[in-house]
Design a protein around this motif. Structure first.
Motif, PDB file in Angstrom:
ATOM      1  N   THR A   1      50.006  24.030 -69.020  1.00 13.57           N
ATOM      2  CA  THR A   1      50.673  25.422 -69.137  1.00 13.57           C
ATOM      3  C   THR A   1      51.344  25.946 -67.964  1.00 13.57           C
ATOM      4  O   THR A   1      50.934  25.337 -66.972  1.00 13.57           O
ATOM      5  CB  THR A   1      49.567  26.368 -69.356  1.00 13.57           C
ATOM      6  OG1 THR A   1      48.483  26.272 -68.384  1.00 13.57           O
ATOM      7  CG2 THR A   1      48.682  26.196 -70.878  1.00 13.57           C
TER       8      THR A   1
ATOM      9  N   ALA B   1      53.922  29.583 -70.939  1.00  9.03           N
ATOM     10  CA  ALA B   1      54.036  28.519 -72.116  1.00  9.03           C
ATOM     11  C   ALA B   1      52.986  27.486 -71.965  1.00  9.03           C
ATOM     12  O   ALA B   1      52.637  27.086 -70.949  1.00  9.03           O
ATOM     13  CB  ALA B   1      55.354  27.949 -72.463  1.00  9.03           C
ATOM     14  N   GLU B   2      52.571  26.988 -73.462  1.00  6.63           N
ATOM     15  CA  GLU B   2      51.657  25.781 -73.401  1.00  6.63           C
ATOM     16  C   GLU B   2      52.403  24.754 -73.951  1.00  6.63           C
ATOM     17  O   GLU B   2      52.961  24.819 -75.157  1.00  6.63           O
ATOM     18  CB  GLU B   2      50.529  26.288 -74.108  1.00  6.63           C
ATOM     19  CG  GLU B   2      49.304  25.092 -74.305  1.00  6.63           C
ATOM     20  CD  GLU B   2      48.548  25.206 -75.390  1.00  6.63           C
ATOM     21  OE1 GLU B   2      47.158  24.781 -75.104  1.00  6.63           O
ATOM     22  OE2 GLU B   2      48.471  25.985 -76.344  1.00  6.63           O
TER      23      GLU B   2
ATOM     24  N   TRP C   1      48.594  35.330 -77.779  1.00  8.08           N
ATOM     25  CA  TRP C   1      49.484  34.393 -78.628  1.00  8.08           C
ATOM     26  C   TRP C   1      50.138  35.258 -79.515  1.00  8.08           C
ATOM     27  O   TRP C   1      50.020  36.235 -80.000  1.00  8.08           O
ATOM     28  CB  TRP C   1      48.883  33.262 -79.331  1.00  8.08           C
ATOM     29  CG  TRP C   1      47.866  32.668 -78.271  1.00  8.08           C
ATOM     30  CD1 TRP C   1      46.585  32.562 -78.188  1.00  8.08           C
ATOM     31  CD2 TRP C   1      48.521  31.518 -77.477  1.00  8.08           C
ATOM     32  NE1 TRP C   1      46.024  31.866 -76.985  1.00  8.08           N
ATOM     33  CE2 TRP C   1      47.089  30.974 -76.795  1.00  8.08           C
ATOM     34  CE3 TRP C   1      49.504  30.741 -77.333  1.00  8.08           C
ATOM     35  CZ2 TRP C   1      47.130  29.840 -75.836  1.00  8.08           C
ATOM     36  CZ3 TRP C   1      49.481  29.849 -76.319  1.00  8.08           C
ATOM     37  CH2 TRP C   1      48.287  29.452 -75.838  1.00  8.08           C
ATOM     38  N   PRO C   2      51.405  34.758 -79.867  1.00 10.90           N
ATOM     39  CA  PRO C   2      52.285  35.187 -80.869  1.00 10.90           C
ATOM     40  C   PRO C   2      51.754  35.637 -82.015  1.00 10.90           C
ATOM     41  O   PRO C   2      51.867  36.795 -82.629  1.00 10.90           O
ATOM     42  CB  PRO C   2      53.619  34.526 -80.988  1.00 10.90           C
ATOM     43  CG  PRO C   2      53.489  33.424 -79.951  1.00 10.90           C
ATOM     44  CD  PRO C   2      51.982  33.486 -79.516  1.00 10.90           C
ATOM     45  N   ASP C   3      50.679  34.765 -82.638  1.00 12.49           N
ATOM     46  CA  ASP C   3      49.788  35.119 -83.936  1.00 12.49           C
ATOM     47  C   ASP C   3      49.175  36.240 -83.795  1.00 12.49           C
ATOM     48  O   ASP C   3      48.731  36.965 -84.644  1.00 12.49           O
ATOM     49  CB  ASP C   3      48.998  33.812 -84.183  1.00 12.49           C
ATOM     50  CG  ASP C   3      49.896  32.656 -84.396  1.00 12.49           C
ATOM     51  OD1 ASP C   3      51.018  32.758 -84.820  1.00 12.49           O
ATOM     52  OD2 ASP C   3      49.303  31.328 -84.340  1.00 12.49           O
TER      53      ASP C   3
ATOM     54  N   GLU D   1      56.801  18.233 -81.921  1.00 10.17           N
ATOM     55  CA  GLU D   1      56.084  19.514 -81.388  1.00 10.17           C
ATOM     56  C   GLU D   1      57.038  20.286 -80.064  1.00 10.17           C
ATOM     57  O   GLU D   1      57.618  19.631 -79.454  1.00 10.17           O
ATOM     58  CB  GLU D   1      54.731  18.946 -80.768  1.00 10.17           C
ATOM     59  CG  GLU D   1      53.904  18.598 -81.898  1.00 10.17           C
ATOM     60  CD  GLU D   1      52.347  18.223 -81.333  1.00 10.17           C
ATOM     61  OE1 GLU D   1      51.900  19.034 -80.491  1.00 10.17           O
ATOM     62  OE2 GLU D   1      52.126  17.354 -81.802  1.00 10.17           O
TER      63      GLU D   1
ATOM     64  N   ALA E   1      56.844  23.435 -77.134  1.00 10.17           N
ATOM     65  CA  ALA E   1      56.065  24.447 -76.343  1.00 10.17           C
ATOM     66  C   ALA E   1      55.855  25.713 -77.158  1.00 10.17           C
ATOM     67  O   ALA E   1      56.677  26.034 -77.805  1.00 10.17           O
ATOM     68  CB  ALA E   1      56.616  24.941 -74.976  1.00 10.17           C
ATOM     69  N   ARG E   2      54.569  26.235 -76.667  1.00  6.71           N
ATOM     70  CA  ARG E   2      54.101  27.568 -77.580  1.00  6.71           C
ATOM     71  C   ARG E   2      54.228  28.625 -76.401  1.00  6.71           C
ATOM     72  O   ARG E   2      53.559  28.423 -75.693  1.00  6.71           O
ATOM     73  CB  ARG E   2      52.789  27.387 -78.301  1.00  6.71           C
ATOM     74  CG  ARG E   2      52.340  28.448 -79.247  1.00  6.71           C
ATOM     75  CD  ARG E   2      51.090  28.079 -79.953  1.00  6.71           C
ATOM     76  NE  ARG E   2      50.284  27.745 -79.177  1.00  6.71           N
ATOM     77  CZ  ARG E   2      48.776  28.113 -79.508  1.00  6.71           C
ATOM     78  NH1 ARG E   2      48.554  28.566 -80.736  1.00  6.71           N
ATOM     79  NH2 ARG E   2      47.920  27.862 -78.866  1.00  6.71           N
ATOM     80  N   GLY E   3      54.861  29.816 -76.649  1.00  3.83           N
ATOM     81  CA  GLY E   3      55.035  30.755 -75.789  1.00  3.83           C
ATOM     82  C   GLY E   3      53.567  31.763 -75.705  1.00  3.83           C
ATOM     83  O   GLY E   3      53.107  31.785 -76.900  1.00  3.83           O
ATOM     84  N   PHE E   4      53.388  32.500 -74.682  1.00  6.38           N
ATOM     85  CA  PHE E   4      52.222  33.442 -74.959  1.00  6.38           C
ATOM     86  C   PHE E   4      52.435  34.247 -73.689  1.00  6.38           C
ATOM     87  O   PHE E   4      53.332  34.171 -72.792  1.00  6.38           O
ATOM     88  CB  PHE E   4      51.126  32.697 -74.800  1.00  6.38           C
ATOM     89  CG  PHE E   4      50.796  32.068 -73.351  1.00  6.38           C
ATOM     90  CD1 PHE E   4      50.363  32.500 -72.247  1.00  6.38           C
ATOM     91  CD2 PHE E   4      50.898  30.648 -73.298  1.00  6.38           C
ATOM     92  CE1 PHE E   4      50.246  31.863 -70.807  1.00  6.38           C
ATOM     93  CE2 PHE E   4      50.627  29.907 -72.141  1.00  6.38           C
ATOM     94  CZ  PHE E   4      50.427  30.603 -70.812  1.00  6.38           C
TER      95      PHE E   4
ATOM     96  N   PRO F   1      52.911  20.719 -75.772  1.00  8.35           N
ATOM     97  CA  PRO F   1      52.075  20.058 -76.648  1.00  8.35           C
ATOM     98  C   PRO F   1      51.206  19.253 -75.741  1.00  8.35           C
ATOM     99  O   PRO F   1      49.954  18.907 -76.349  1.00  8.35           O
ATOM    100  CB  PRO F   1      53.068  18.878 -77.209  1.00  8.35           C
ATOM    101  CG  PRO F   1      54.527  19.730 -77.398  1.00  8.35           C
ATOM    102  CD  PRO F   1      54.545  20.421 -75.986  1.00  8.35           C
TER     103      PRO F   1
END
Length: 192
Positions: free
Chosen positions: A134, A127-128, A165-167, A109, A111-114, A130
Motif C-alpha cells: 500500500t 491505494a492497495e 474503501w469505495p465499497d 487485478e 490497485a484498489r483506491g482508499f 494486488p
C-alpha cells in the motif's frame, strides 16, 4: 427462434482434439446426419439452428470444396482452401452432455483506491496493490508518500487512523437513501 447451439468452432477445436472420445462422438454424429467430417475445416463453425417456428432444425456448417476428388486452394484467397457454407436438415440430435468448460483468462487485478482518515481529520488518498502493498500520499504538493507491505502495517504508521474503501462509501450512501427522513418518518402514536 433460439440462439444457435455451437457444436464446434475455432475456439472449441483445441479442446475437441484433446479429447479423442469427444472427437469420435462428433465425427459419428456428423456422419449420422449425412455430413462427412473429413470435408469440414478444423476451424470451421458447426451450429444447430432453428429452421422455422415449427421447431425444425438445421446444421449449418462449412465444407471444403473438392475438384477431381481433392480439396483445392481458393483462387481468390491464396493459401486458403476453397470452402462453402451449407445447411443440412438435423435428423439425429447431438448428445445433451456436449458442452465445453473453456478455461477463462483470469480478470487482471488492479490497485484498489482508499482514503485514510487520520485522527486529526485529514483524508489522504491511497491505494492497495494486488500484492498487498500500500501507499498513501502524505503531501501531494511535494509528492511525499508512506509505503507499507500491507494495510495493517500502514495503519501502524498512523495511530488512530481508519481506512475508507469505495465499497464503504457506496454502502453508506445506500443506507442513507434507505433511512427514512424526518418528512417520511412514521408519525408517533399519541396517547389519546
Amino acid at each position: 427462434m433460439s440462439e444457435p447451439r455451437i457444436i464446434s468452432n475455432a475456439t472449441y477445436w483445441p479442446y475437441i482434439v484433446r479429447d479423442p472420445e469427444r472427437l469420435k462422438e462428433i465425427q459419428t454424429w456428423l456422419l449420422a446426419n449425412g455430413i462427412n467430417p473429413d470435408d469440414i475445416p478444423v476451424d470451421a463453425t458447426v451450429t444447430i439452428e432453428s429452421k422455422d417456428p415449427e421447431g425444425g432444425q438445421i446444421i449449418r456448417h462449412t465444407v471444403c470444396l473438392l475438384k477431381d476428388g481433392h480439396k483445392y486452394e481458393d483462387p481468390s484467397t491464396p493459401g486458403k482452401l476453397a470452402t462453402e457454407e451449407r445447411t443440412t436438415l438435423l435428423t439425429v440430435a447431438p448428445p445433451t452432455h456436449w458442452g465445453f468448460d473453456i478455461p477463462q483468462q483470469p480478470a487482471p487485478e488492479f490497485a484498489r483506491g482508499f482514503r485514510l482518515h487520520t485522527k486529526d481529520g485529514h483524508a489522504l488518498d491511497g491505494a492497495e496493490f494486488p500484492s498487498g502493498r500500500t501507499y498513501v500520499i502524505d503531501d501531494p504538493h511535494y509528492g511525499f508518500a508512506t509505503v507499507a507491505i500491507s494495510v495493517e502495517d500502514l495503519l501502524k504508521s498512523y495511530h488512530g487512523a481508519r481506512i475508507e474503501w469505495p465499497d464503504d462509501t457506496q454502502a453508506a450512501a445506500e443506507q442513507d437513501q434507505a433511512a427514512p427522513t424526518d418528512d417520511t418518518a412514521a408519525p408517533e402514536a399519541s396517547d389519546a
